[in-house]
Motif scaffolding. Structure first.
Motif, short mmCIF file in Angstrom:
data_model
loop_
_atom_site.label_atom_id
_atom_site.label_comp_id
_atom_site.label_asym_id
_atom_site.label_seq_id
_atom_site.Cartn_x
_atom_site.Cartn_y
_atom_site.Cartn_z
N SER A 49 -4.66 80.95 76.73
CA SER A 49 -5.61 79.83 76.66
C SER A 49 -5.64 79.15 75.30
O SER A 49 -6.69 78.67 74.88
N ILE A 76 -15.88 76.41 69.90
CA ILE A 76 -15.41 77.37 70.92
C ILE A 76 -16.15 78.70 70.87
O ILE A 76 -15.77 79.65 71.56
N ARG A 89 -7.21 75.72 74.83
CA ARG A 89 -8.66 75.55 74.68
C ARG A 89 -9.08 75.56 73.22
O ARG A 89 -10.21 75.21 72.88
N ASP A 134 -18.75 79.83 72.15
CA ASP A 134 -19.22 80.33 73.44
C ASP A 134 -18.12 81.02 74.23
O ASP A 134 -18.36 81.89 75.05
N PHE A 135 -16.94 80.55 73.99
CA PHE A 135 -15.81 80.92 74.80
C PHE A 135 -15.14 82.19 74.27
O PHE A 135 -14.39 82.86 74.98
N TYR A 194 -14.50 85.71 75.99
CA TYR A 194 -13.50 85.90 77.05
C TYR A 194 -12.13 86.26 76.49
O TYR A 194 -11.21 86.57 77.22
N THR A 254 -14.78 72.71 82.19
CA THR A 254 -13.72 73.57 81.67
C THR A 254 -13.95 75.03 82.08
O THR A 254 -13.25 75.91 81.61
N ALA A 255 -14.96 75.27 82.91
CA ALA A 255 -15.18 76.64 83.39
C ALA A 255 -15.39 76.61 84.90
O ALA A 255 -16.34 77.18 85.43
#
Ligand code: AMP
Length: 623
Positions: free
Chosen positions: A83, A95, A86, A97-98, A101, A236-237
């Protein structure tokens, strides 16, 4: 057609081809137009065409890409990067928050610059990492076709901002590729279906792109080779992964024995079965999917799912995409009936209900889904690459500039040279002059935006045209030219045509502007249209007033002998009445009245001056 390059030794070098690259979040592809068939084709090797966008950073410093690196997602998550798209052109803040993952480490530098990834104490930025993927694609094409690949077209999502596009370009450079153009993914998808190739017609196309973890819907207006993105909405999710998760939770409810699997952290195995069920039922909706799922200790549970169950699992996802379509149509101020073509992109569009949804929303058009939805973006990029390589003359693909470009003129007014939505590349020149006698310098300030006054637009740069030979006001002829190239680079030049004095600057209009900012600037232009026109007319009256005061003062100074005392007094009174109004920025109509009063009063004097000049000229003539 492939070009043959001859090197200096006279040997025939490998032919070169221009490729199209879909640099995806999950998978990437490289494609070309096969000169022997004239068709766009994806380039495959023994591992297939799809290259998982996964990079394994090995302890020795080398990198593996694609299928070979994918296993590392489970065995070595801290050194397996996925990813990366992203992260491209984004700061840690963007980013944060992301991050949870990701199995690898992202560094928080507490600043606005692009994020960094740390592996084995070494730092990598997303540009370098994307470059590793691009290089792998370049080499894959070179091996498969036995050619040299140095030029490419790369696609990006329509919502990518300037920083993200620039980062993609930089990644290409780092991979040893010259990026001929960055193309929007929905534009490429439309091209792969041949949409927009008929230059006679205006087409409005909706592109529905549902992948594993992202969803986008874009509405394009295609006119005369220009693909204009009218609206883009997405999430995007959101994607096919949501269906898998939803199938898993349905099974967990139906088969409580599965909870021990979840507790044991064996969820990935269950997810893969859920995905397999989805894919199987998408291909055979009338069958029931069953799978004997091992629980350990010789126990197992027979999982089953039918198409109705799959529909229930996918319902929420489809509803969310439907809402995005409605929002995009609203943004573009279009009714569903105004959409003339629909294009499906992304692996999840293989789920039959997606097509059913689009056919229900847009019953008047055929949904384009005959090509492989994983490949359409790369195929379109290859078509664009072929056009840019000069192999096809029937298509002209142009970009447009999203915001107007112009210069500041007297009183802070915006004078637009290149209006928004103008095709690029383009060149526009316009003539200006000086407003004061003997003016030797002229400042050229360049602005971008839709407002009538430059103060409310975005300043891009300025320069001074120096050493203009001293001439009376209005005499110099200054040509200001704007040249905007295909990459959006603006060259502004100014030339005094009588003397040849020239000055030039280069500007990058979109640099540092996000799509949201461009949109906000456009909206401001629409919202303030009325008051802006009023402000412009007011300012133009003030400019006219200043010019007249300047000319009238110069007239009475030079020609005092032509006027009697009363006339001189009358002129001065009218000049100062106008000056007062100008000083307090009086109302437009009052200023225009004072301008007319001064003009009317002095007109006979000007005529008198003409008579004197004519008779002097006649007197001087010898018969
Ligand atoms: P993409 O990100 O475009 O590669 O799409 C990947 C997504 O497509 C994943 O969620 C896959 O499970 C899904 N997908 C692939 N094939 C099918 C299929 N035949 N039916 C439904 N979904 C599929």
């Amino acid at each position: 057609m492939a070009k043959i390059k001859i090197d200096l030794s006279g040997k025939v070098a490998k032919p070169q081809v221009v490729v199209g690259i879909d640099l995806g979040t999950t998978n990437s592809l490289v494609a070309w137009v096969n000169p022997s068939t004239g068709n766009a084709e994806v380039i495959a090797d023994e591992l297939g065409a799809l290259v998982p966008s996964v990079i394994g950073l090995m302890p020795g410093g080398s990198a593996q890409v694609g299928v070979l690196a994918k296993g590392g997602l489970v065995t070595a998550p801290e050194r397996t990067i996925f990813s990366v798209k992203r992260l491209l052109g984004r700061s840690y803040k963007d980013i944060a928050d992301f991050q949870r993952y990701l199995g690898y480490r992202i560094i928080d530098e507490d600043n606005e610059s692009m994020v960094k990834i740390e592996v084995d104490g070494k730092y990598y930025n997303p540009i370098e990492l994307s470059a590793i993927i691009l290089k792998a694609l370049k080499e894959k094409a070179e091996r498969a076709l036995n050619v040299e690949v140095v030029q490419a077209v790369v696609t990006v999502p329509a919502y990518f901002n300037d920083a993200q596009r620039q980062a993609t370009r930089d990644a290409g450079k780092l991979a040893g590729l010259e990026i001929l153009r960055i193309v929007n993914e929905p534009t490429a998808a439309s091209l792969s279906y041949g949409l927009g190739l008929n230059r006679e017609e205006v087409e409005t196309v909706l592109v529905y792109d549902l992948g594993g973890g992202t969803f986008d819907v874009s509405i394009l207006q295609i006119e005369d080779g220009v693909f204009d993105v009218l609206a883009t909405k997405g999430d995007t999710a959101l994607g096919g992964d949501d269906i898998d998760r939803s199938v898993m939770s349905m099974w967990q409810q139906a088969y409580p024995a599965l909870n021990q699997v979840v507790l044991a952290g064996d969820i990935q195995r269950l997810r893969l079965v859920a995905e397999a069920a989805k894919i199987a039922l998408s291909g055979n909706p009338t069958e029931t999917f069953t799978h004997d799922f091992a629980l350990g200790d010789g126990l197992s549970v027979l999982l089953s799912l039918d198409y109705t169950g799959l529909q229930a699992a996918a319902k929420e996802l489809l509803l969310k995409t439907e809402n995005c379509i409605a929002a995009a149509l609203r943004d573009a101020s279009l009714k569903p009936s105004q959409i003339q073509a629909v294009v499906m992109v992304g692996g999840s569009t293989r789920y039959p209900q997606v097509k059913a949804l689009l056919e229900e929303k847009f019953p008047h058009v055929a949904v384009n889904n005959t090509l492989n939805p994983d490949e359409v973006v790369a195929l379109g990029a290859a078509i664009e690459a072929d056009v840019l390589a000069g192999n096809r003359k029937d298509i002209l693909l142009l970009d447009v500039t999203p915001l107007s470009l112009g210069i500041e003129t007297a009183g802070g007014l915006m004078d637009v040279l290149i209006p928004r939505n103008n095709k690029i590349p383009c060149r526009v020149g316009r003539e200006y002059t000086t407003s004061v006698d003997g003016q030797v310098n002229l400042k050229i300030s360049v602005f971008q935006g839709e407002r009538e006054l430059v103060a409310q637009n975005r300043k891009l740069g300025e320069f001074i045209l120096k050493d203009i030979p001293a001439m009376p006001a209005g005499f110099p002829k200054i040509e200001v030219a704007f040249a905007l190239d295909a990459d959006g680079l603006l060259k502004v030049s100014a030339k005094e045509l009588r003397s040849g004095v020239t000055q030039q600057i280069d500007i990058k209009p979109q640099y540092g502007l996000t799509d949201e900012q461009v949109e906000a600037m456009l909206m401001a232009g629409f919202q303030h249209a009325q008051e802006d026109v009023t402000a412009r007319l007011h300012q133009e009256a003030i400019n006219e007033g200043h010019q007249l005061v300047y000319l009238a003062k110069r007239f009475i100074e030079k020609n005092a002998n032509l006027l009697n005392e009363d006339e001189m007094e009358g002129t001065k009174q009218r000049i100062s009445a106008l000056e007062c109004l100008l000083a307090e920025r009086g109302e437009k109509d009052a200023i225009l009245q004072a301008v007319t009063a001064l003009n009317d009063y002095t007109r006979p004097f000007a005529e008198r001056l003409m008579d004197v000049a004519v008779s002097a000229a006649l007197k001087g003539k010898e018969i």
